[in-house]
Design a protein around this motif. Sequence first.
Motif, PDB file in Angstrom:
ATOM      1  N   GLN A 135       1.002  -1.351  -0.069  1.00 37.62           N
ATOM      2  CA  GLN A 135      -0.135  -0.076  -0.036  1.00 37.62           C
ATOM      3  C   GLN A 135       0.801   1.401   0.165  1.00 37.62           C
ATOM      4  O   GLN A 135       0.467   2.237  -0.826  1.00 37.62           O
ATOM      5  N   LYS A 136       1.888   1.338   0.711  1.00 39.64           N
ATOM      6  CA  LYS A 136       2.948   2.389   0.838  1.00 39.64           C
ATOM      7  C   LYS A 136       3.595   2.678  -0.675  1.00 39.64           C
ATOM      8  O   LYS A 136       3.683   3.593  -0.925  1.00 39.64           O
ATOM      9  N   GLY A 137       3.865   1.472  -1.348  1.00 43.23           N
ATOM     10  CA  GLY A 137       4.354   1.520  -2.648  1.00 43.23           C
ATOM     11  C   GLY A 137       3.524   2.135  -3.673  1.00 43.23           C
ATOM     12  O   GLY A 137       3.854   3.149  -4.464  1.00 43.23           O
ATOM     13  N   LEU A 138       2.371   1.748  -3.409  1.00 45.15           N
ATOM     14  CA  LEU A 138       1.185   2.408  -4.338  1.00 45.15           C
ATOM     15  C   LEU A 138       0.834   3.940  -4.045  1.00 45.15           C
ATOM     16  O   LEU A 138       0.972   4.596  -4.969  1.00 45.15           O
ATOM     17  N   ASP A 139       0.928   4.264  -2.863  1.00 43.28           N
ATOM     18  CA  ASP A 139       0.847   5.641  -2.379  1.00 43.28           C
ATOM     19  C   ASP A 139       2.179   6.342  -2.959  1.00 43.28           C
ATOM     20  O   ASP A 139       1.925   7.623  -3.309  1.00 43.28           O
ATOM     21  N   TYR A 140       3.230   5.897  -2.790  1.00 45.73           N
ATOM     22  CA  TYR A 140       4.550   6.582  -3.525  1.00 45.73           C
ATOM     23  C   TYR A 140       4.464   6.811  -5.013  1.00 45.73           C
ATOM     24  O   TYR A 140       4.590   7.870  -5.370  1.00 45.73           O
ATOM     25  N   LEU A 141       3.917   5.830  -5.573  1.00 47.46           N
ATOM     26  CA  LEU A 141       3.721   5.968  -7.158  1.00 47.46           C
ATOM     27  C   LEU A 141       2.622   7.156  -7.562  1.00 47.46           C
ATOM     28  O   LEU A 141       2.927   8.001  -8.216  1.00 47.46           O
ATOM     29  N   ILE A 142       1.648   7.152  -6.589  1.00 43.13           N
ATOM     30  CA  ILE A 142       0.496   7.979  -6.817  1.00 43.13           C
ATOM     31  C   ILE A 142       1.202   9.507  -6.416  1.00 43.13           C
ATOM     32  O   ILE A 142       0.934  10.473  -7.113  1.00 43.13           O
ATOM     33  N   GLN A 143       1.871   9.552  -5.467  1.00 42.94           N
ATOM     34  CA  GLN A 143       2.453  10.795  -4.921  1.00 42.94           C
ATOM     35  C   GLN A 143       3.406  11.297  -6.026  1.00 42.94           C
ATOM     36  O   GLN A 143       3.844  12.593  -6.157  1.00 42.94           O
ATOM     37  N   ASN A 144       4.179  10.357  -6.856  1.00 46.64           N
ATOM     38  CA  ASN A 144       5.088  10.825  -8.108  1.00 46.64           C
ATOM     39  C   ASN A 144       4.443  10.763  -9.312  1.00 46.64           C
ATOM     40  O   ASN A 144       4.942  10.637 -10.325  1.00 46.64           O
ATOM     41  N   ASN A 145       2.985  11.115  -9.319  1.00 43.91           N
ATOM     42  CA  ASN A 145       2.267  11.471 -10.298  1.00 43.91           C
ATOM     43  C   ASN A 145       1.943  10.451 -11.510  1.00 43.91           C
ATOM     44  O   ASN A 145       1.996  10.418 -12.767  1.00 43.91           O
ATOM     45  N   VAL A 146       2.020   8.909 -10.912  1.00 50.89           N
ATOM     46  CA  VAL A 146       2.137   7.882 -11.726  1.00 50.89           C
ATOM     47  C   VAL A 146       0.281   7.392 -11.391  1.00 50.89           C
ATOM     48  O   VAL A 146       0.135   7.568 -10.461  1.00 50.89           O
ATOM     49  N   ILE A 147      -0.450   7.156 -12.654  1.00 51.59           N
ATOM     50  CA  ILE A 147      -1.448   6.856 -12.654  1.00 51.59           C
ATOM     51  C   ILE A 147      -1.643   5.354 -12.191  1.00 51.59           C
ATOM     52  O   ILE A 147      -1.046   4.535 -12.992  1.00 51.59           O
ATOM     53  N   VAL A 148      -2.504   4.995 -11.029  1.00 50.79           N
ATOM     54  CA  VAL A 148      -2.482   3.509 -10.781  1.00 50.79           C
ATOM     55  C   VAL A 148      -4.033   3.002 -10.912  1.00 50.79           C
ATOM     56  O   VAL A 148      -4.834   3.630 -10.261  1.00 50.79           O
ATOM     57  N   GLU A 149      -3.881   1.935 -11.681  1.00 46.02           N
ATOM     58  CA  GLU A 149      -5.193   1.454 -11.933  1.00 46.02           C
ATOM     59  C   GLU A 149      -4.936  -0.100 -11.622  1.00 46.02           C
ATOM     60  O   GLU A 149      -3.864  -0.752 -11.891  1.00 46.02           O
ATOM     61  N   PHE A 150      -6.036  -0.747 -10.920  1.00 43.78           N
ATOM     62  CA  PHE A 150      -5.983  -2.092 -10.684  1.00 43.78           C
ATOM     63  C   PHE A 150      -6.458  -2.982 -12.061  1.00 43.78           C
ATOM     64  O   PHE A 150      -7.594  -2.712 -12.266  1.00 43.78           O
ATOM     65  N   VAL A 151      -5.763  -3.970 -12.452  1.00 47.70           N
ATOM     66  CA  VAL A 151      -6.183  -4.825 -13.465  1.00 47.70           C
ATOM     67  C   VAL A 151      -7.689  -5.214 -13.367  1.00 47.70           C
ATOM     68  O   VAL A 151      -8.481  -5.246 -14.323  1.00 47.70           O
ATOM     69  N   GLU A 152      -7.873  -5.978 -12.212  1.00 47.38           N
ATOM     70  CA  GLU A 152      -8.989  -6.815 -12.337  1.00 47.38           C
ATOM     71  C   GLU A 152     -10.421  -5.624 -12.175  1.00 47.38           C
ATOM     72  O   GLU A 152     -11.613  -6.131 -12.317  1.00 47.38           O
ATOM     73  N   GLN A 153     -10.172  -4.344 -12.090  1.00 45.47           N
ATOM     74  CA  GLN A 153     -11.205  -3.423 -12.084  1.00 45.47           C
ATOM     75  C   GLN A 153     -11.344  -2.787 -13.449  1.00 45.47           C
ATOM     76  O   GLN A 153     -12.118  -2.385 -13.922  1.00 45.47           O
ATOM     77  N   LYS A 154     -10.372  -3.210 -14.527  1.00 40.52           N
ATOM     78  CA  LYS A 154     -10.410  -2.511 -15.730  1.00 40.52           C
ATOM     79  C   LYS A 154     -11.046  -3.687 -16.784  1.00 40.52           C
ATOM     80  O   LYS A 154     -11.333  -3.121 -17.584  1.00 40.52           O
ATOM     81  N   ILE A 155     -10.921  -4.892 -16.344  1.00 46.61           N
ATOM     82  CA  ILE A 155     -11.206  -5.826 -17.358  1.00 46.61           C
ATOM     83  C   ILE A 155     -12.795  -6.174 -17.045  1.00 46.61           C
ATOM     84  O   ILE A 155     -13.089  -6.319 -15.739  1.00 46.61           O
ATOM     85  N   LYS A 156     -13.717  -6.410 -17.891  1.00 48.71           N
ATOM     86  CA  LYS A 156     -15.124  -6.429 -17.644  1.00 48.71           C
ATOM     87  C   LYS A 156     -15.642  -7.609 -18.757  1.00 48.71           C
ATOM     88  O   LYS A 156     -15.128  -7.296 -19.851  1.00 48.71           O
ATOM     89  N   PRO A 216     -11.454 -12.453 -12.820  1.00 50.78           N
ATOM     90  CA  PRO A 216     -10.702 -11.290 -13.147  1.00 50.78           C
ATOM     91  C   PRO A 216      -9.305 -11.153 -12.188  1.00 50.78           C
ATOM     92  O   PRO A 216      -8.385 -10.313 -12.773  1.00 50.78           O
ATOM     93  N   ASP A 217      -9.363 -11.778 -11.124  1.00 50.87           N
ATOM     94  CA  ASP A 217      -8.156 -11.750 -10.514  1.00 50.87           C
ATOM     95  C   ASP A 217      -7.032 -12.420 -11.072  1.00 50.87           C
ATOM     96  O   ASP A 217      -5.873 -12.246 -10.559  1.00 50.87           O
ATOM     97  N   ARG A 218      -7.091 -13.149 -12.085  1.00 53.80           N
ATOM     98  CA  ARG A 218      -6.112 -13.922 -12.791  1.00 53.80           C
ATOM     99  C   ARG A 218      -5.606 -13.111 -13.933  1.00 53.80           C
ATOM    100  O   ARG A 218      -4.459 -13.401 -14.634  1.00 53.80           O
ATOM    101  N   CYS A 219      -6.329 -12.177 -14.395  1.00 50.94           N
ATOM    102  CA  CYS A 219      -6.110 -11.361 -15.557  1.00 50.94           C
ATOM    103  C   CYS A 219      -5.068 -10.654 -15.743  1.00 50.94           C
ATOM    104  O   CYS A 219      -4.591 -10.117 -14.554  1.00 50.94           O
ATOM    105  N   ILE A 220      -4.219 -10.662 -16.788  1.00 52.38           N
ATOM    106  CA  ILE A 220      -3.091  -9.824 -17.002  1.00 52.38           C
ATOM    107  C   ILE A 220      -3.243  -8.799 -17.875  1.00 52.38           C
ATOM    108  O   ILE A 220      -2.325  -8.024 -18.370  1.00 52.38           O
ATOM    109  N   ALA A 221      -4.561  -8.303 -18.186  1.00 57.23           N
ATOM    110  CA  ALA A 221      -4.941  -7.290 -19.126  1.00 57.23           C
ATOM    111  C   ALA A 221      -4.177  -7.230 -20.447  1.00 57.23           C
ATOM    112  O   ALA A 221      -3.536  -6.550 -21.243  1.00 57.23           O
ATOM    113  N   CYS A 222      -3.965  -8.642 -20.998  1.00 51.60           N
ATOM    114  CA  CYS A 222      -3.311  -8.612 -22.392  1.00 51.60           C
ATOM    115  C   CYS A 222      -4.110  -8.131 -23.314  1.00 51.60           C
ATOM    116  O   CYS A 222      -3.695  -7.768 -24.620  1.00 51.60           O
ATOM    117  N   GLY A 223      -5.628  -8.246 -23.569  1.00 50.40           N
ATOM    118  CA  GLY A 223      -6.665  -7.619 -24.378  1.00 50.40           C
ATOM    119  C   GLY A 223      -6.870  -8.614 -25.187  1.00 50.40           C
ATOM    120  O   GLY A 223      -7.543  -8.352 -26.112  1.00 50.40           O
TER     121      GLY A 223
END
Length: 134
Positions: free
Chosen positions: A58-79, A114-121
């Motif tokens: 969680q701290k690592g993800l917060d660090y990415l966001i603080q550094n202006n990286v857009i973070v999205e979770f794969v399982e929320q993107k695939i439908k 969805p939790d197994r998905c690697i977003a290959c498309g």
Amino acid sequence: MVSKKVILTFKKEVVDKPIVCELPKEFDLTFNILEAKILPRREGVLIMELIGEEEKLQKGLDYLIQNNVIVEFVEQKIKRDEEKCYHCGICISVCPPEALVIDDKKTMKVSFYPDRCIACGWCVKVCPVKAMSL
Ligand code: SF4
Ligand code: SF4
């Protein structure tokens, strides 16, 4: 240990900064890069699995966001549109991590994890009725 598959988008202002390399050093996280690409406007996209202790992850993800990286979770993107899917099974053969599988040979219904998905498309490209979206 927990793992999360994330889609990281680096805007062109930060694409050349060594942000990701801090994740193992500062937060004891390991990662597998699943896909990396540069978009036409020079943004970078990394799809990766992050592995580590929950709090540090969680701290690592917060660090990415603080550094202006857009973070999205794969399982929320695939439908999958359950109304459109008619369980033809075409997507099964192209899904590398077996996120789309037939569990029950009697019903022959295609289960989606969805939790197994690697977003290959790939499923998005082959689905004849556009039931999959990313
Ligand atoms: S290819 Fe599309 S319609 Fe066929 S099983 Fe997969 S998601 Fe469903
Ligand atoms: S995007 Fe589709 S084919 Fe690729 S891993 Fe996810 S469910 Fe499977």
